[in-house]
Design an enzyme around this catalytic site. Sequence first.
Site, PDB file in Angstrom:
ATOM      1  N   VAL A  14       0.834  -1.209   0.000  1.00  0.00           N
ATOM      2  CA  VAL A  14       0.000   0.000   0.000  1.00  0.00           C
ATOM      3  C   VAL A  14       0.869   1.260   0.000  1.00  0.00           C
ATOM      4  O   VAL A  14       0.605   2.209  -0.753  1.00  0.00           O
ATOM      5  CB  VAL A  14      -0.975  -0.006   1.203  1.00  0.00           C
ATOM      6  CG1 VAL A  14      -1.859   1.230   1.181  1.00  0.00           C
ATOM      7  CG2 VAL A  14      -1.824  -1.273   1.203  1.00  0.00           C
ATOM      8  N   LYS A 206     -13.314  -5.532   9.326  1.00  0.00           N
ATOM      9  CA  LYS A 206     -14.012  -4.577   8.456  1.00  0.00           C
ATOM     10  C   LYS A 206     -15.501  -4.509   8.808  1.00  0.00           C
ATOM     11  O   LYS A 206     -16.104  -3.439   8.828  1.00  0.00           O
ATOM     12  CB  LYS A 206     -13.825  -4.977   6.990  1.00  0.00           C
ATOM     13  CG  LYS A 206     -12.379  -4.844   6.510  1.00  0.00           C
ATOM     14  CD  LYS A 206     -12.175  -5.545   5.180  1.00  0.00           C
ATOM     15  CE  LYS A 206     -10.750  -5.424   4.687  1.00  0.00           C
ATOM     16  NZ  LYS A 206     -10.466  -6.286   3.533  1.00  0.00           N
ATOM     17  N   GLY A 303      -4.933  -4.384  -3.132  1.00  0.00           N
ATOM     18  CA  GLY A 303      -3.927  -4.070  -4.143  1.00  0.00           C
ATOM     19  C   GLY A 303      -3.353  -2.681  -3.924  1.00  0.00           C
ATOM     20  O   GLY A 303      -3.974  -1.838  -3.268  1.00  0.00           O
TER      21      GLY A 303
HETATM   22  P1  NAP Z   1       3.132  -4.816   3.641  1.00  0.00           P
HETATM   23  O1  NAP Z   1       3.285  -4.974   2.184  1.00  0.00           O
HETATM   24  O2  NAP Z   1       3.528  -5.949   4.521  1.00  0.00           O
HETATM   25  O3  NAP Z   1       3.948  -3.505   4.069  1.00  0.00           O
HETATM   26  C1  NAP Z   1       4.163  -3.137   5.394  1.00  0.00           C
HETATM   27  C2  NAP Z   1       5.216  -2.053   5.435  1.00  0.00           C
HETATM   28  O4  NAP Z   1       5.351  -1.602   6.770  1.00  0.00           O
HETATM   29  C3  NAP Z   1       6.599  -2.494   4.976  1.00  0.00           C
HETATM   30  O5  NAP Z   1       7.214  -1.500   4.203  1.00  0.00           O
HETATM   31  C4  NAP Z   1       7.369  -2.684   6.283  1.00  0.00           C
HETATM   32  O6  NAP Z   1       8.753  -2.405   6.169  1.00  0.00           O
HETATM   33  C5  NAP Z   1       6.727  -1.648   7.172  1.00  0.00           C
HETATM   34  N1  NAP Z   1       6.749  -2.067   8.567  1.00  0.00           N
HETATM   35  C6  NAP Z   1       6.071  -3.079   9.147  1.00  0.00           C
HETATM   36  N2  NAP Z   1       6.346  -3.163  10.449  1.00  0.00           N
HETATM   37  C7  NAP Z   1       7.241  -2.160  10.704  1.00  0.00           C
HETATM   38  C8  NAP Z   1       7.908  -1.726  11.869  1.00  0.00           C
HETATM   39  N3  NAP Z   1       7.748  -2.334  13.055  1.00  0.00           N
HETATM   40  N4  NAP Z   1       8.741  -0.662  11.762  1.00  0.00           N
HETATM   41  C9  NAP Z   1       8.920  -0.051  10.575  1.00  0.00           C
HETATM   42  N5  NAP Z   1       8.322  -0.411   9.432  1.00  0.00           N
HETATM   43  C10 NAP Z   1       7.486  -1.463   9.513  1.00  0.00           C
HETATM   44  O7  NAP Z   1       1.615  -4.475   4.037  1.00  0.00           O
HETATM   45  P2  NAP Z   1       0.502  -3.844   3.091  1.00  0.00           P
HETATM   46  O8  NAP Z   1      -0.153  -4.914   2.301  1.00  0.00           O
HETATM   47  O9  NAP Z   1       1.050  -2.665   2.387  1.00  0.00           O
HETATM   48  O10 NAP Z   1      -0.584  -3.383   4.179  1.00  0.00           O
HETATM   49  C11 NAP Z   1      -0.402  -2.223   4.952  1.00  0.00           C
HETATM   50  C12 NAP Z   1      -1.679  -1.885   5.707  1.00  0.00           C
HETATM   51  O11 NAP Z   1      -2.732  -1.651   4.763  1.00  0.00           O
HETATM   52  C13 NAP Z   1      -2.209  -3.017   6.609  1.00  0.00           C
HETATM   53  O12 NAP Z   1      -2.827  -2.439   7.736  1.00  0.00           O
HETATM   54  C14 NAP Z   1      -3.259  -3.694   5.759  1.00  0.00           C
HETATM   55  O13 NAP Z   1      -4.244  -4.347   6.517  1.00  0.00           O
HETATM   56  C15 NAP Z   1      -3.833  -2.501   5.024  1.00  0.00           C
HETATM   57  N6  NAP Z   1      -4.477  -2.806   3.750  1.00  0.00           N
HETATM   58  C16 NAP Z   1      -3.810  -3.524   2.831  1.00  0.00           C
HETATM   59  C17 NAP Z   1      -4.394  -3.745   1.590  1.00  0.00           C
HETATM   60  C18 NAP Z   1      -3.689  -4.528   0.513  1.00  0.00           C
HETATM   61  O14 NAP Z   1      -4.270  -4.684  -0.552  1.00  0.00           O
HETATM   62  N7  NAP Z   1      -2.495  -5.015   0.715  1.00  0.00           N
HETATM   63  C19 NAP Z   1      -5.668  -3.214   1.341  1.00  0.00           C
HETATM   64  C20 NAP Z   1      -6.317  -2.457   2.325  1.00  0.00           C
HETATM   65  C21 NAP Z   1      -5.696  -2.253   3.534  1.00  0.00           C
HETATM   66  P3  NAP Z   1       9.741  -3.312   5.281  1.00  0.00           P
HETATM   67  O15 NAP Z   1       9.260  -3.134   3.883  1.00  0.00           O
HETATM   68  O16 NAP Z   1      11.089  -2.740   5.497  1.00  0.00           O
HETATM   69  O17 NAP Z   1       9.578  -4.706   5.786  1.00  0.00           O
HETATM   70  N1  HSE Z   2      -5.952  -8.705   2.524  1.00  0.00           N
HETATM   71  C1  HSE Z   2      -7.021  -7.820   2.310  1.00  0.00           C
HETATM   72  C2  HSE Z   2      -7.953  -8.420   1.284  1.00  0.00           C
HETATM   73  C3  HSE Z   2      -6.512  -6.516   1.821  1.00  0.00           C
HETATM   74  O1  HSE Z   2      -7.621  -9.446   0.709  1.00  0.00           O
HETATM   75  O2  HSE Z   2      -9.030  -7.888   1.069  1.00  0.00           O
HETATM   76  C4  HSE Z   2      -7.560  -5.473   1.770  1.00  0.00           C
HETATM   77  O3  HSE Z   2      -7.980  -5.119   3.025  1.00  0.00           O
END
Ligand code: NAP
Ligand code: HSE
Length: 431
Positions: A14, A206, A303
């Site tokens: 994200v 959610k 995504g």
């Molecule tokens: P992700 O790809 O795992 O990215 C997490 C990021 O946070 C990474 O850059 C990581 O650093 C950093 N991070 C994690 N723990 C940390 C710490 N203790 N100190 C410093 N940096 C830290 O996760 P994501 O998919 O982007 O999701 C992020 C948030 O958005 C979550 O709350 C998720 O539920 C929400 N979300 C995600 C989506 C989706 O489609 N993925 C959709 C809606 C909401 P490094 O890169 O250095 O490891």
């Molecule tokens: N992992 C979550 C999903 C990301 O699949 O919908 C969006 O919140």
Amino acid sequence: MGKLKVALLGLGNVGSGVYKILTANKAVIEKRSGYEIEVGKILVRDKNKPRPVDVDEDIVTTNIDDILNDDEISIVVELMGGEEPAKSYILRAIEKKKHVVTANKLLMAKCGVEVFNKAKEVGGVHIHYEASVAGGIPIIQGINEALTGNKIEKVIGIINGTTNYILTEMEDKGLSFEEALKGAQEKGYAEADPTSDIEGFDTLYKLDILTALCFNKKVPVDTIYREGITKISKGDIEIAKEFGYKIKLLAIGSEVDGKIEARVHPTMIPAKHPLANVNDSFNAIMLKGDAVGDLMFYGRGAGDLPTGSAVVGDIIAVAKNLNNEPSGLDLFEENNKKALKDMKDVESEYYLRLNVLDTPGTLAEISSIFALHKISILSLIQRGDRKEGMTDIIFITHKAKEEAIRNSIEAFENLGDKYKVENIIRIENFN
Ligand code: NAP
Ligand code: HSE
């Protein structure tokens, strides 16, 4: 034009999406927000990790204090996920009078009240969390603004992209659960630990947020009924198809006579229903408002760019309201006047797949158990090869109380090896 500096906590899926949008759409964002929005700092865990975006390494840090002590940063955008340290960082940012945007549904569902209370205590701090529910779909703004004049009666949604992608791949391509999950992880839909997606926790968080917004009742997350998709087999999907259904992981919330119903579970829905045709990682939310009637929101729920779209929208909303008092900080307050309906009192139609001894009298015994618990059978079929004298029988029931179904399952299980309950799936016919 003023400059507004934001800090990203996280540069994963994200975070990278947000960075890409802020860079690619800079001009239009400036025009709409009235500010030049600049990413001033980025917090990551590992500075050496390759990133899908090209960022100036001088702004990347592993120390949160570099951000919290930077007076030029006015918005902290939390995109790390998980409860800690995300919660502490957000609370500390609020204490420093920095506005907060987050995509973290776990955090908002579990600790939203604490975050809002801190913002109220400090004063003047905006909190936005649009991306926490259904990724790119503007459902939170929709409920809080456009629909705010309605009493919402019901909300039903497919709000997890990963599980919807898995179920679609299993249905359309006949993939196994494991193969489909691997695909979802490769596409960046799944959370770092897919348990949250496949066991229904992500959907639960959610739904908890939606319940607070739709029915003015913040329910403790662990009191909402939750069931994931790990028990759904290719066989269940095929049989559902024969009966004219598709299986979707639904979040269901409603308010009837002052009682809130909230539950998350795989559900068979008629194959022709609009929700049955929400495929891949797409999300959809149906709402019924007393004034507006039925509404359906549809779009990408996961995504980098779709989720980034909601996050950037929140950043712009903060920019536009910098001189206004923050609103919406009371939305998550507990409402003790409204009770959460006990799952055992919920009524539904059911699909039950039993593996039984294929012998005279078995069906009669099953029927007597159903009769004893006042469960009426709509249809039944026998399926699959006989293995060691056992066969699958599938029952579809008329509407029954969850308690009656649970009691009859217990009765089958008490009869020993003769009966095995393979799966139970609730059916929603939308009537
Ligand atoms: P992700 O790809 O795992 O990215 C997490 C990021 O946070 C990474 O850059 C990581 O650093 C950093 N991070 C994690 N723990 C940390 C710490 N203790 N100190 C410093 N940096 C830290 O996760 P994501 O998919 O982007 O999701 C992020 C948030 O958005 C979550 O709350 C998720 O539920 C929400 N979300 C995600 C989506 C989706 O489609 N993925 C959709 C809606 C909401 P490094 O890169 O250095 O490891
Ligand atoms: N992992 C979550 C999903 C990301 O699949 O919908 C969006 O919140």
